[in-house]
Design a protein around this motif. Structure first.
Motif, PDB file in Angstrom:
ATOM      1  N   TRP A 175      10.717 -11.573  -8.774  1.00 43.42           N
ATOM      2  CA  TRP A 175      10.398 -10.971  -7.469  1.00 43.42           C
ATOM      3  C   TRP A 175      11.561 -10.119  -6.994  1.00 43.42           C
ATOM      4  O   TRP A 175      12.705 -10.308  -7.402  1.00 43.42           O
ATOM      5  N   THR A 176      11.263  -9.210  -6.075  1.00 42.93           N
ATOM      6  CA  THR A 176      12.250  -8.230  -5.626  1.00 42.93           C
ATOM      7  C   THR A 176      12.579  -8.422  -4.151  1.00 42.93           C
ATOM      8  O   THR A 176      13.732  -8.352  -3.752  1.00 42.93           O
ATOM      9  N   VAL A 177      11.562  -8.640  -3.349  1.00 46.09           N
ATOM     10  CA  VAL A 177      11.747  -8.817  -1.908  1.00 46.09           C
ATOM     11  C   VAL A 177      10.917 -10.004  -1.463  1.00 46.09           C
ATOM     12  O   VAL A 177       9.763 -10.141  -1.851  1.00 46.09           O
ATOM     13  N   ARG A 178      11.519 -10.865  -0.652  1.00 47.10           N
ATOM     14  CA  ARG A 178      10.769 -11.941  -0.015  1.00 47.10           C
ATOM     15  C   ARG A 178      10.653 -11.611   1.461  1.00 47.10           C
ATOM     16  O   ARG A 178      11.664 -11.498   2.167  1.00 47.10           O
ATOM     17  N   LEU A 179       9.430 -11.410   1.891  1.00 43.73           N
ATOM     18  CA  LEU A 179       9.161 -11.124   3.302  1.00 43.73           C
ATOM     19  C   LEU A 179       8.947 -12.447   4.018  1.00 43.73           C
ATOM     20  O   LEU A 179       8.053 -13.221   3.648  1.00 43.73           O
ATOM     21  N   ILE A 180       9.728 -12.714   5.068  1.00 40.38           N
ATOM     22  CA  ILE A 180       9.616 -13.986   5.776  1.00 40.38           C
ATOM     23  C   ILE A 180       9.164 -13.730   7.212  1.00 40.38           C
ATOM     24  O   ILE A 180       9.727 -12.886   7.913  1.00 40.38           O
ATOM     25  N   ALA A 181       8.148 -14.448   7.629  1.00 40.61           N
ATOM     26  CA  ALA A 181       7.657 -14.319   9.000  1.00 40.61           C
ATOM     27  C   ALA A 181       8.697 -14.929   9.953  1.00 40.61           C
ATOM     28  O   ALA A 181       9.164 -16.049   9.762  1.00 40.61           O
ATOM     29  N   ARG A 182       9.046 -14.223  10.987  1.00 42.65           N
ATOM     30  CA  ARG A 182      10.022 -14.701  11.969  1.00 42.65           C
ATOM     31  C   ARG A 182       9.779 -13.919  13.261  1.00 42.65           C
ATOM     32  O   ARG A 182       9.144 -12.854  13.230  1.00 42.65           O
ATOM     33  N   GLU A 183      10.304 -14.413  14.360  1.00 42.90           N
ATOM     34  CA  GLU A 183      10.009 -13.735  15.618  1.00 42.90           C
ATOM     35  C   GLU A 183      10.611 -12.324  15.718  1.00 42.90           C
ATOM     36  O   GLU A 183      10.176 -11.504  16.508  1.00 42.90           O
ATOM     37  N   GLN A 184      11.624 -12.055  14.905  1.00 46.69           N
ATOM     38  CA  GLN A 184      12.166 -10.692  14.917  1.00 46.69           C
ATOM     39  C   GLN A 184      12.506 -10.217  13.509  1.00 46.69           C
ATOM     40  O   GLN A 184      12.619 -11.008  12.583  1.00 46.69           O
ATOM     41  N   ALA A 185      12.674  -8.889  13.402  1.00 43.10           N
ATOM     42  CA  ALA A 185      13.039  -8.293  12.112  1.00 43.10           C
ATOM     43  C   ALA A 185      14.487  -8.632  11.789  1.00 43.10           C
ATOM     44  O   ALA A 185      15.282  -8.948  12.672  1.00 43.10           O
TER      45      ALA A 185
ATOM     46  N   GLN B  71       0.809  -1.221   0.000  1.00 40.93           N
ATOM     47  CA  GLN B  71       0.000   0.000   0.000  1.00 40.93           C
ATOM     48  C   GLN B  71       0.842   1.270   0.000  1.00 40.93           C
ATOM     49  O   GLN B  71       0.507   2.239  -0.662  1.00 40.93           O
ATOM     50  N   GLN B  72       1.901   1.271   0.779  1.00 34.97           N
ATOM     51  CA  GLN B  72       2.669   2.509   0.940  1.00 34.97           C
ATOM     52  C   GLN B  72       3.852   2.604  -0.018  1.00 34.97           C
ATOM     53  O   GLN B  72       4.212   3.683  -0.464  1.00 34.97           O
ATOM     54  N   MET B  73       4.478   1.487  -0.311  1.00 33.38           N
ATOM     55  CA  MET B  73       5.662   1.525  -1.179  1.00 33.38           C
ATOM     56  C   MET B  73       5.299   1.289  -2.640  1.00 33.38           C
ATOM     57  O   MET B  73       6.048   1.671  -3.535  1.00 33.38           O
ATOM     58  N   GLY B  74       4.189   0.625  -2.893  1.00 34.11           N
ATOM     59  CA  GLY B  74       3.773   0.404  -4.280  1.00 34.11           C
ATOM     60  C   GLY B  74       4.251  -0.908  -4.878  1.00 34.11           C
ATOM     61  O   GLY B  74       4.142  -1.101  -6.089  1.00 34.11           O
ATOM     62  N   LEU B  75       4.753  -1.829  -4.053  1.00 39.99           N
ATOM     63  CA  LEU B  75       5.108  -3.141  -4.590  1.00 39.99           C
ATOM     64  C   LEU B  75       3.831  -3.952  -4.795  1.00 39.99           C
ATOM     65  O   LEU B  75       2.739  -3.521  -4.420  1.00 39.99           O
ATOM     66  N   ARG B  76       3.999  -5.132  -5.342  1.00 41.03           N
ATOM     67  CA  ARG B  76       2.868  -5.989  -5.668  1.00 41.03           C
ATOM     68  C   ARG B  76       3.167  -7.387  -5.144  1.00 41.03           C
ATOM     69  O   ARG B  76       4.287  -7.885  -5.314  1.00 41.03           O
ATOM     70  N   GLU B  77       2.181  -7.992  -4.513  1.00 37.07           N
ATOM     71  CA  GLU B  77       2.360  -9.360  -4.047  1.00 37.07           C
ATOM     72  C   GLU B  77       2.243 -10.287  -5.243  1.00 37.07           C
ATOM     73  O   GLU B  77       1.259 -10.246  -5.976  1.00 37.07           O
ATOM     74  N   VAL B  78       3.256 -11.154  -5.437  1.00 41.10           N
ATOM     75  CA  VAL B  78       3.213 -12.035  -6.602  1.00 41.10           C
ATOM     76  C   VAL B  78       3.145 -13.518  -6.251  1.00 41.10           C
ATOM     77  O   VAL B  78       2.789 -14.345  -7.078  1.00 41.10           O
ATOM     78  N   PHE B  79       3.497 -13.836  -5.019  1.00 36.45           N
ATOM     79  CA  PHE B  79       3.447 -15.240  -4.618  1.00 36.45           C
ATOM     80  C   PHE B  79       3.487 -15.293  -3.097  1.00 36.45           C
ATOM     81  O   PHE B  79       4.052 -14.427  -2.436  1.00 36.45           O
ATOM     82  N   ARG B  80       2.878 -16.348  -2.575  1.00 39.30           N
ATOM     83  CA  ARG B  80       2.822 -16.486  -1.124  1.00 39.30           C
ATOM     84  C   ARG B  80       2.901 -17.964  -0.808  1.00 39.30           C
ATOM     85  O   ARG B  80       2.241 -18.777  -1.444  1.00 39.30           O
ATOM     86  N   ASP B  81       3.773 -18.332   0.121  1.00 41.02           N
ATOM     87  CA  ASP B  81       3.750 -19.716   0.605  1.00 41.02           C
ATOM     88  C   ASP B  81       3.646 -19.692   2.124  1.00 41.02           C
ATOM     89  O   ASP B  81       3.263 -18.675   2.706  1.00 41.02           O
ATOM     90  N   ASN B  82       3.972 -20.783   2.740  1.00 38.87           N
ATOM     91  CA  ASN B  82       3.746 -20.920   4.183  1.00 38.87           C
ATOM     92  C   ASN B  82       4.163 -19.719   5.016  1.00 38.87           C
ATOM     93  O   ASN B  82       3.369 -19.115   5.716  1.00 38.87           O
ATOM     94  N   ASP B  83       5.437 -19.412   4.917  1.00 36.84           N
ATOM     95  CA  ASP B  83       5.931 -18.372   5.824  1.00 36.84           C
ATOM     96  C   ASP B  83       6.402 -17.120   5.106  1.00 36.84           C
ATOM     97  O   ASP B  83       6.959 -16.230   5.726  1.00 36.84           O
ATOM     98  N   SER B  84       6.187 -17.068   3.813  1.00 36.06           N
ATOM     99  CA  SER B  84       6.715 -15.874   3.154  1.00 36.06           C
ATOM    100  C   SER B  84       5.829 -15.361   2.021  1.00 36.06           C
ATOM    101  O   SER B  84       5.002 -16.070   1.469  1.00 36.06           O
ATOM    102  N   VAL B  85       6.043 -14.083   1.721  1.00 40.14           N
ATOM    103  CA  VAL B  85       5.343 -13.393   0.642  1.00 40.14           C
ATOM    104  C   VAL B  85       6.406 -12.817  -0.278  1.00 40.14           C
ATOM    105  O   VAL B  85       7.376 -12.221   0.192  1.00 40.14           O
ATOM    106  N   TYR B  86       6.241 -13.024  -1.569  1.00 43.28           N
ATOM    107  CA  TYR B  86       7.179 -12.483  -2.549  1.00 43.28           C
ATOM    108  C   TYR B  86       6.568 -11.231  -3.161  1.00 43.28           C
ATOM    109  O   TYR B  86       5.423 -11.257  -3.624  1.00 43.28           O
TER     110      TYR B  86
END
Lengths: 324, 324, 324, 324
Positions: free
Chosen positions: A60-70, A35-50
């Motif tokens: 893809w440009t960035v893979r966001l991975i869920a984890r207990e810390q940044a 929403q704020q940066m203007g990227l687009r979600e292109v794929f999603r699996d268990n713990d991450s969003v591309y």
């Protein structure tokens, strides 16, 4: 071993490729990037969003991975060609760097994994999947990867990564001698040692930055930077961040070093994100001489006099291991 | 009767208020205004959708009404105060203009309805409902009506309306003598008669424009214009329109007349929409002398030489009657 | 006496007109305004230089006067018409304000001189000489006073004046009750008294500002502000100032109050000069309700988080008397 | 011989270097480049003036030569290093191209002269004199060649050269096979032959362009292009050109091909000059696949629909010989 001062040396790395980022609040982080940066979600699996930036020719440009810390995961670097890839991995191994091969990274072919001397995980690759726009983001012009989003900051692409490191001289040698990067600007301390070093791989002013970690911690991320087409888009992004309640750390302003127009925010997970614009500034001279700044020059603040704020010297997020 | 050349005359009209637009494809038109222009849907009833621009202090800016064809409905004009409203309606009636009262227009109090001499329906009002942002568009700064959308063209507000008319001299007299508008610029034909007239109500360069209808048709709309904060936003909007497949008629370029930076598109229903930016240009001189352009000057094209395209002289959408 | 809250009151003042500025280094100050700000020298006599901004319809915008110290002279305010001028001078006299008449001010007709309650000298006028471009600055478009300079910051016009004052409540009453200005925004201290007040005369967000002088000094200038067409021009101006060695005090950044994009520098004589841009923001509501900011809100800094720097609260230049 | 499709090939040319331009009105042309474009005169001899753009690390950017007619002289290309220079000259000679050596070009060391197949004179060099700013244009930041001019269009650097040629296929082969340039985009005629070809040397979208000469003439210049930092500077430049009476041929608008934001003017001598801005668009993919446009696609006009004007297909200025 490459002599970084030899203009005739080959430039075997093409650009900073996709990158992994960890966040304890994956949905909030994803919403920030979309929403704020203007990227687009292109794929999603268990713990991450591309996520994909509209001008990235890769899938893809960035893979966001869920984890207990940044934190920051692996940085992928694209070789300049298949022979360049072979040359580079040979040189790394010859220099005693542990290199392992991996072929399950989404959208990339064989990836050769290694760590920089401070421990930041990296991966070299050549084969790559092209971005395929679909009906909802097909661009009108065929020389563009995806439609212009018209959303938030509209960042065009990943621009550079700034790592915090506990040992600048050792990483600097690694970057120039092994990776063949060119140091375009640096901060030199009174003892003659570098405090921060900016490297480029092609004509961009810089692609990789290493900054001394004042907290003494090893192996952290200072920030991930995304390029916009104009400074005006960064000013507008500041309004978007303001209304969204995103933490604006400092900027918009212009760095004296590299003259980059910048804005730093923290994404909801806590990683520092920069929006940057260099105007039409490029490094076209093949024998560009490294610009050195003293601490005294640095103390004057940014280009137009803004003082560097305290958190800029302390806040960072650690390297975490991904399963890639 | 007001003398428009008297700087001491009262300015009894404050601004161009909300406006009604008809469209045969209401959902597509709504999507255009929301996704591409950056407006926000605030209310919907049987046959219409009310849309709001982020800097409008009023509760809605455009009412889109489903109808078998595109066209313009009623233009609402806010009086400068309650006494101004009374004065103005008295003057209209004294001049023989039919004025009826209406109190069921959404978000407005008593509205006094009348037509201009060419038949464009108008309404004068004073009481108005303020825009109330909700959690999803609450602005961070209290001097702003709604959050900056960060979407498409991000238009700030309705800027002006340009009507096609079959009888410029008569409408011109109505505007200056009865409505008390000031003619800031005009095109004068070789016979000395005006071909197009630009009027302002306050310090804006213009708020209402009348253009001679070359097709001889009575009572049409040339375009509805929305202001952006920068010319850069108009350039970016052009990319948004390009990728969305919206018909770009002409621009971006700069008008010689009024020096407005412009871009004209057709919304999906067929109405011409302008995005405009005047920079910091304002009419501050209370005794501003009308600038007159000859047809020969006009034939030179726009400020930087762009020729006016044919459809600009022919395309228009008719006045239709709303039920308000 | 005018009730500032009555939307039907007359607005008898049209705009902030030319202004006088003192400088101990007249040639350096003149070079600053011409080379860096983009003004043009139009006349010079014994002790002063008259400068013009390219969009000013009047014959001069700033008169630089050589004097042993920096400071502000007289601010001229144009009435909305000849009757407005008479009304206003009558009201001032009726309120016990000393008003004298003067007819030797360059480019102005009869000027009625008075001081605001804090002592800042002002002058009301109606008759004014139009700017006459010559061969070297004749504009291509007839709706523009002079050619676009293409020099330095290219400021379009004088935008507003911010005075430091020892007694805000008294000046505030004078502005609203006597001058008929409208308070669009204000900072309110914890005791309920205003600390700073922004007034407009027409649709601009503000034209005159009074700020409490923290040093307790009477009757100083905080800054003189000039408008540019874009924020980008302010960013570029910062580069011009940087290379010219001009002291940049703070900015570019965006005020939370009024949302003005700003840059503050000191001209060589020591007076604070602002470059400002409001985008397309205007006050169109005739019944705009004054926006009030608390000290706590103010302490948050500017719109995007920049902290207000110390000198902003202390630096000012005094009122000096001109011989006009 | 280099395979242009091999990403591992060496890139032996670094950038388009200084260039010579002929003009029948040298003083007017010089005034155009200095006052309107923002270049600086750095040296003058009998028949020529050397001009510098503020971000050029080399000692001059354009040499204006007095001659009875307008035209293009020699284009200098900087090699990527001394070995690259030797390699390139060897390859040219091996391919039968006449190469002569010259060491009297101002600011350059040994230059190896040759013509492209159509006859446009070129020169390869490695040794080059750095630009030395003096007191009047010393920049505040040490990573910049000269102070930002704050004058006219403020062009940052020479961006690219577009040559008209009578034989596209032969020049295309020369560019890719011999010079090792990469074709990033092209227009392909219905017979499969290229009509225009865009080449880059590094990460810029293009540096050299060859366009088929519709008049059948050999060896002309279509235009010389200079980069600005923003599109806004191009819009402002249009105002500068308008007020200066400079002929604006077309623009500002955005090309579909390469997406460059452009403005074309004729300098007083008659040569076509482009101002261009690519935003942050770069070609980072080492295996970028040439984008091909059909004539039908081309016929749609520029990105936002502007039709290409007639003179764009006919006006050009010839190659003339300099004495260098």
């Amino acid at each position: 071993m490459t002599d970084p001062h030899d203009p005739d040396r080959r430039r075997d790395l093409a650009h900073v490729g996709p990158v992994e980022l960890f966040t304890p609040v994956p949905e909030e982080s994803c919403a920030f990037f979309v929403q704020q940066m203007g990227l687009r979600e292109v794929f999603r699996d268990n713990d991450s969003v591309y996520l994909h930036t509209w001008d990235d020719y890769q899938s893809w440009t960035v893979r966001l991975i869920a984890r207990e810390q940044a934190g920051i995961g692996r940085t992928y670097l694209r070789a300049a060609g298949p022979q360049a890839l072979a040359r580079k991995t040979d040189e790394l191994r010859a220099a005693g760097v542990a290199v392992t091969s991996e072929n399950s990274v989404r959208g990339l072919g064989d990836v050769f994994l290694f760590d920089d001397p401070d421990g930041h995980p990296m991966g070299l690759y050549w084969d790559v999947e092209r971005y395929q726009a679909d009906d909802s983001d097909r661009p009108a012009l065929k020389n563009q990867a995806a439609a212009y989003p018209g959303r938030g900051a509209n960042v065009r692409r990943l621009d550079h990564i700034n790592y915090l490191t506990s040992d600048i001289p050792r990483t600097a040698g690694f970057l120039t001698d092994l990776l063949g990067a060119r140091c375009t600007e640096q901060i030199i301390k009174d003892d003659g040692e570098p405090q921060a070093v900016w490297y480029n791989l092609g004509n961009k002013t810089y692609d990789l930055v290493y900054t001394e970690d004042w907290t003494g911690t090893r192996c952290r991320l200072h920030h991930l930077a995304f390029a916009t087409d104009t400074r005006e888009e960064i000013l507008r992004a500041a309004d978007v961040f303001l209304d969204a309640g995103t933490h604006i750390e400092t900027g918009p302003h212009k760095h004296a070093i590299q003259q980059t127009f910048f804005l730093y925010v923290y994404e909801p997970g806590g990683n520092r994100i920069e929006l940057c614009n260099a105007g039409a500034r490029l490094i076209l001279a093949p024998d560009w001489e490294t610009i050195s700044w003293t601490l005294a020059e640095r103390a004057k603040g940014q280009a137009w006099g803004l003082k560097t704020i305290e958190s800029f010297h302390s806040h960072g997020t650690p390297v975490l291991e991904s399963d890639a």
